[in-house]
Design a protein around this motif. Structure first.
Motif, PDB file in Angstrom:
ATOM      1  N   THR A 148      60.423 105.576  -5.675  1.00 43.65           N
ATOM      2  CA  THR A 148      59.619 106.802  -5.729  1.00 43.65           C
ATOM      3  C   THR A 148      58.533 106.699  -6.789  1.00 43.65           C
ATOM      4  N   ILE A 149      58.872 106.121  -7.938  1.00 41.71           N
ATOM      5  CA  ILE A 149      57.882 105.945  -9.005  1.00 41.71           C
ATOM      6  C   ILE A 149      56.749 105.030  -8.548  1.00 41.71           C
ATOM      7  N   ILE A 150      57.121 103.957  -7.827  1.00 44.80           N
ATOM      8  CA  ILE A 150      56.102 103.041  -7.321  1.00 44.80           C
ATOM      9  C   ILE A 150      55.179 103.757  -6.350  1.00 44.80           C
ATOM     10  N   GLY A 204      82.372 102.255  -3.863  1.00 41.40           N
ATOM     11  CA  GLY A 204      81.443 103.159  -3.202  1.00 41.40           C
ATOM     12  C   GLY A 204      80.705 104.044  -4.188  1.00 41.40           C
ATOM     13  N   GLU A 205      81.420 104.555  -5.182  1.00 44.23           N
ATOM     14  CA  GLU A 205      80.792 105.393  -6.193  1.00 44.23           C
ATOM     15  C   GLU A 205      79.742 104.616  -6.978  1.00 44.23           C
ATOM     16  N   CYS A 206      80.073 103.358  -7.304  1.00 45.19           N
ATOM     17  CA  CYS A 206      79.127 102.520  -8.031  1.00 45.19           C
ATOM     18  C   CYS A 206      77.893 102.233  -7.178  1.00 45.19           C
ATOM     19  N   LEU A 207      78.113 102.001  -5.879  1.00 39.94           N
ATOM     20  CA  LEU A 207      76.984 101.733  -4.979  1.00 39.94           C
ATOM     21  C   LEU A 207      76.094 102.960  -4.823  1.00 39.94           C
ATOM     22  N   MET A 208      76.692 104.137  -4.797  1.00 41.28           N
ATOM     23  CA  MET A 208      75.891 105.370  -4.704  1.00 41.28           C
ATOM     24  C   MET A 208      74.969 105.495  -5.917  1.00 41.28           C
ATOM     25  N   LYS A 209      75.482 105.176  -7.101  1.00 38.72           N
ATOM     26  CA  LYS A 209      74.652 105.228  -8.306  1.00 38.72           C
ATOM     27  C   LYS A 209      73.530 104.196  -8.236  1.00 38.72           C
ATOM     28  N   GLU A 240      70.863 105.481  -5.955  1.00 39.89           N
ATOM     29  CA  GLU A 240      70.054 106.525  -6.593  1.00 39.89           C
ATOM     30  C   GLU A 240      68.985 105.909  -7.497  1.00 39.89           C
ATOM     31  N   ILE A 241      69.377 104.878  -8.247  1.00 39.31           N
ATOM     32  CA  ILE A 241      68.414 104.203  -9.131  1.00 39.31           C
ATOM     33  C   ILE A 241      67.328 103.537  -8.305  1.00 39.31           C
ATOM     34  N   HIS A 255      62.554  94.263  -4.419  1.00 36.96           N
ATOM     35  CA  HIS A 255      62.955  93.866  -3.056  1.00 36.96           C
ATOM     36  C   HIS A 255      64.274  93.099  -3.084  1.00 36.96           C
ATOM     37  N   HIS A 256      64.416  92.185  -4.063  1.00 33.41           N
ATOM     38  CA  HIS A 256      65.686  91.446  -4.198  1.00 33.41           C
ATOM     39  C   HIS A 256      66.834  92.399  -4.524  1.00 33.41           C
ATOM     40  N   ALA A 257      66.558  93.375  -5.379  1.00 30.27           N
ATOM     41  CA  ALA A 257      67.591  94.359  -5.714  1.00 30.27           C
ATOM     42  C   ALA A 257      68.002  95.155  -4.480  1.00 30.27           C
ATOM     43  N   GLU A 258      67.030  95.501  -3.647  1.00 27.57           N
ATOM     44  CA  GLU A 258      67.328  96.242  -2.418  1.00 27.57           C
ATOM     45  C   GLU A 258      68.181  95.417  -1.465  1.00 27.57           C
ATOM     46  N   LYS A 259      67.885  94.118  -1.359  1.00 23.56           N
ATOM     47  CA  LYS A 259      68.689  93.237  -0.493  1.00 23.56           C
ATOM     48  C   LYS A 259      70.118  93.124  -1.006  1.00 23.56           C
ATOM     49  N   MET A 260      70.282  93.063  -2.325  1.00 25.23           N
ATOM     50  CA  MET A 260      71.627  92.978  -2.893  1.00 25.23           C
ATOM     51  C   MET A 260      72.434  94.239  -2.599  1.00 25.23           C
ATOM     52  N   ILE A 261      71.796  95.398  -2.748  1.00 24.80           N
ATOM     53  CA  ILE A 261      72.501  96.659  -2.483  1.00 24.80           C
ATOM     54  C   ILE A 261      72.830  96.781  -0.996  1.00 24.80           C
TER      55      ILE A 261
END
Length: 820
Positions: A180-182, A165-170, A173-174, A320-326
């Motif tokens: 946000t930058i996009i 869970g802690e790793c997923l929270m990090k 955040e990334i 988008h792929h990163a978001e699906k993985m998370i």
């Protein structure tokens, strides 16, 4: 809770006034315990079964005390009047209640284990004499061991989920930071036409210094993000992070160079990050290959350069792929937390039930004392997982469900599809129709002599391959339904192994409905076709009927409407695509399981090839059914189809070796190469029946059969273990009767030798050789259905041995330190 339990006990603890009522009460209590045992077994997490309270062993120990108490009572008690018995019971209750208030029946001691990570250990001391003190000591020793085991396992899993869970929270955040930058970049540039065509990206910096960390792989990311399930092998205590990881990092870098897409480091607001996308699709695979080729081309010059800054773009597709993985990782984490809640609840119930039964048997008041210890123990008192579950819910609903709680909970808590009684009704209806139509078809075929040996039988050359193809296909589907039924009965978690969605997976009733409905339609249409042929209709007029039947099934398979199990049809098409395009797609369990099924359906594929040729070339109009047999390209294609499933399976083994780096997959690849060679020699022997080809068929098929039998028994089924507690089997068995395993091994051996028919040329008297071929092909399909059960049983036991009940989803972002 304890006061309620003790009050219930006091109401029912006084002995009955007649022997009949006592027996009835004992029978009722036994029924309740049996009922709870079934509920307990039905609700526990199958992969964690060994970590749950061993309720059945505690029942056995309690039964010993019960039998000893009954024997002592029969030997030592004399007949007494009802009044004396009641008076003594009331006096005894008053006396023992005072005594219990002084010191109690038992005392539970808590001591700290030498390793602080293992937590507290509990030991029970008996303060009063029991009818059989040794049996009581044995019971409480087992009870203490179960409590310690539950606490230890709960703490281990809690730590694993908290770290995950802690790793997923990090990671989250990334992801939020990058998105946000996009957004800021798009808003700054404005909505110009030129910018709308370009893909939004993030600029970063790369330098030559990152060569040392360029080749980190997704597997290293998983290890760093608390993949504790691999560490929790069979033992319960926590194991420290393996020191061998650092030593093997250099080797992994070279082996894993192509296993993830994008290996460059980019900098976002002071953080050095790398995004790793697994190579699950051909586009990602080709991108990684082109990246490696380009890297090799420029590598020589880049090593000598002064560190220069170049631009790197992370497009929205990767994000988008990163978001699906998370998102998938959050869903799996929440599922694991739910399992841990179930683990806590069921174990608490088991302790209450067994203590209530102990009080009933011995007449002692142990429940309130021991239950206080259980309630205050770690597994019942810790609330860290509950808080984590709330955090995951809030985060998931906010970022993945657009603040819609109902939508978010559909992902986190998917509801099981309810089974309808209408499905059972239609299974029975279509089964009856199928049997009646099949009987009519067989009688008509027998009267007309369609299946007898005729050298120029048009029906057997044109219509029969369609019936044969559908028969083999739906026999396989029927056996798959039987597999699902047996897996469910044996508590084998096939849904988790195949990664099936609980809301869309096929139940065994659904599979039987598909099978009976389809075969009723097939046999019904073939019955009509045969009737028209026997009535004298020209073959030219009726030959389109079997082809029309095949066309209807193909259209239903690709039908875009949400009817006829759309999700399952599309999943089947996706798996078929993954198999055909092997090794470009990442191989999962369902892919290679399906490819193994195709290896047993070579006769069906050859029939499909012939039927397609017959109708596509228009031979059904001219009645030239021999055209497809004469054409050279067809004969070459028939040769290819015979070993194509083995080729696909071999490519899957190569891809798994590439992804995982285990040589075991290369050895498995050799099995399918031997099967290809054996299939090729059989096709060549069918073309030219000479003694040389016959000898080659015998040699190649014998070698392939020995290879396949070894792999079936030892690797796929996990049997033939020399040091096993069960001779020639394995230690853990899902079926209680061992002779079933021995019988299955013998049957698998016999059915593996079906290729001998190629040498012996055996056939039934006055029956066409095609019917004999269908019978032998059906035997291979039956063998595969038998193989399926034991293959998944072994996979389930491997998962249970590592207490792996949820999937560990690889995470996309990896933060790189300056020192690296």
């Amino acid at each position: 809770m304890s006061s309620r339990a003790s009050s219930k006990h006091s109401l029912g603890s006084s002995p009955p006034f007649s022997l009949l009522s006592q027996e009835e009460e004992e029978e009722e209590e036994e029924r309740k315990m049996v009922k709870f045992s079934r509920q307990f077994e039905g609700q526990l997490v199958p992969e964690w079964k060994e970590a749950f309270v061993d309720y059945w062993q505690l029942k056995k120990d309690l039964k010993k005390i019960h039998l000893l108490d009954n024997n002592n009572n029969n030997n030592n008690t004399a007949p007494k009047t009802q009044a004396n018995s009641l008076a003594k019971n009331l006096f005894g209750k008053f006396f023992f209640c005072r005594q219990r208030r002084d010191h109690g029946v038992i005392q539970v001691h808590k001591r700290l284990e030498a390793s602080a990570s293992n937590g507290d250990l509990y030991e029970t001391e008996l303060l009063e004499q029991f009818a059989d003190t040794d049996a009581a000591k044995e019971f409480f020793a087992c009870l203490d061991m179960q409590l310690n085991k539950v606490n230890q396992f709960y703490k281990t899993k809690e730590k694993e989920f908290l770290e995950r869970g802690e790793c997923l929270m990090k990671q989250m955040e990334i992801l939020i930071e990058l998105k946000t930058i996009i957004q800021q970049k798009l808003s700054a540039k404005g909505a110009s036409a030129q910018d709308s065509k370009e893909d939004a990206s993030i600029s970063g910096t790369i330098s030559c210094e990152e060569d040392s960390v360029r080749d980190r792989t997704e597997q290293e990311l998983q290890d760093s993000c608390a993949d504790e399930s691999e560490r929790n092998d069979v033992s319960f205590p926590d194991s420290p992070r393996s020191d061998e990881l650092g030593k093997s990092t250099r080797m992994k870098r070279e082996e894993g160079k192509l296993r993830t897409l994008s290996g460059r480091v980019f900098s976002v607001q002071g953080k050095n990050l790398r995004i790793n996308i697994p190579l699950t699709t051909p586009s990602r695979t080709f991108s990684a290959i082109s990246y490696l080729v380009w890297e090799d081309l420029v590598n020589q010059s880049s090593k000598k350069c002064v560190p220069e800054v170049s631009k790197l773009h992370i497009n929205k597709s990767k994000l988008h792929h990163a978001e699906k993985m998370i998102k998938g990782a959050f869903i799996e984490l929440y599922k694991g937390i739910g399992y841990l809640k179930t683990y806590r609840h069921l174990n608490m119930l088991a302790f209450i039930k067994i203590l209530k039964k102990f009080d009933k048997v011995t007449g002692k008041q142990v429940l309130p004392i021991y239950l206080k210890v259980v309630e205050s123990s770690y597994f019942n008192s810790s609330d860290k997982v509950m808080k984590l579950a709330d955090e995951v819910e809030d985060l998931f609903i906010k970022h993945f469900a657009e603040e819609d709680r109902r939508k978010g909970m559909k992902y986190l808590r998917p509801r099981q599809r309810k089974e309808s009684h209408a499905v059972t009704f239609f299974i029975g209806l279509f089964t009856g129709c199928f049997i009646a139509l099949l009987a009519g078809y067989i009688i008509m075929a027998h009267l007309t002599g369609m299946y007898r040996r005729h050298p120029d039988s048009i029906y057997m050359e044109t219509a029969y391959p369609v019936l044969s193809m559908f028969s083999l296909l739906f026999l396989h589907i029927f056996l798959y339904g039987c597999n699902i039924f047996m897996w469910k009965k044996a508590r084998i978690n096939y849904s988790f192994i195949f990664e099936l969605a609980p809301t869309k997976e096929l139940k065994y009733r659904d599979v039987f409905l598909i099978c009976t409905t389809a075969m009723t339609a097939v046999v019904g249409i073939m019955f009509v076709h045969l009737s028209l042929v026997t009535k004298g209709y020209s073959h030219a007029h009726v030959q389109a009927i079997p082809g029309f039947l095949l066309l209807i099934f193909l259209l239903l398979l690709v039908c875009p409407f949400n009817i006829f199990y759309q999700s399952s049809r599309y999943r089947f098409l996706r798996v078929t695509r993954n198999i055909i395009l092997s090794p470009l797609y990442k191989v999962v369990m369902l892919d290679f399981f399906m490819a193994d099924q195709l290896c047993s359906q070579v006769p069906m594929l050859r029939n499909l090839e012939y039927v397609a040729c017959y109708y596509i070339t228009g031979s059904y109009k001219t009645q030239d059914y021999g055209y497809c047999m004469r054409a050279k390209h067809y004969r070459d294609l028939a040769y290819a189809v015979s070993f194509l499933p083995y080729y696909w399976r071999a490519m899957q083994c190569a891809r798994r070796w590439f992804d995982e780096g285990q040589t075991n997959h290369l050895v498995n690849l050799g099995k399918y190469v031997s099967a290809m060679l054996a299939a090729g020699t059989k096709v060549a022997y069918e073309k030219e029946r000479s003694m040389g080809w016959l000898c080659l068929v015998v040699v190649m098929s014998s070698a392939a059969t020995v290879y396949q039998l070894y792999w079936d028994f030892v690797k796929d089924w996990g049997l033939l273990q020399l040091n096993s507690n069960n001779p020639w089997l394995r230690n853990e068995l899902m079926l209680r009767r061992k002779f079933i395993y021995y019988f299955s091994m013998g049957l698998n051996l016999v059915l593996r030798l079906a290729w001998l028919q190629t040498v012996i040329h055996s056939s039934f008297e006055h029956v066409d050789y095609r019917v004999t071929g269908l019978f032998l092909a059906a035997l291979e399909v039956i063998r595969r259905g038998l193989w399926n059960f034991y293959r998944l049983e072994n996979e389930h036991l491997n998962n249970a041995g590592k207490f792996r009940a949820v999937k560990t989803v690889p995470l996309p972002f990896h933060e790189v330190d300056e020192e690296d």
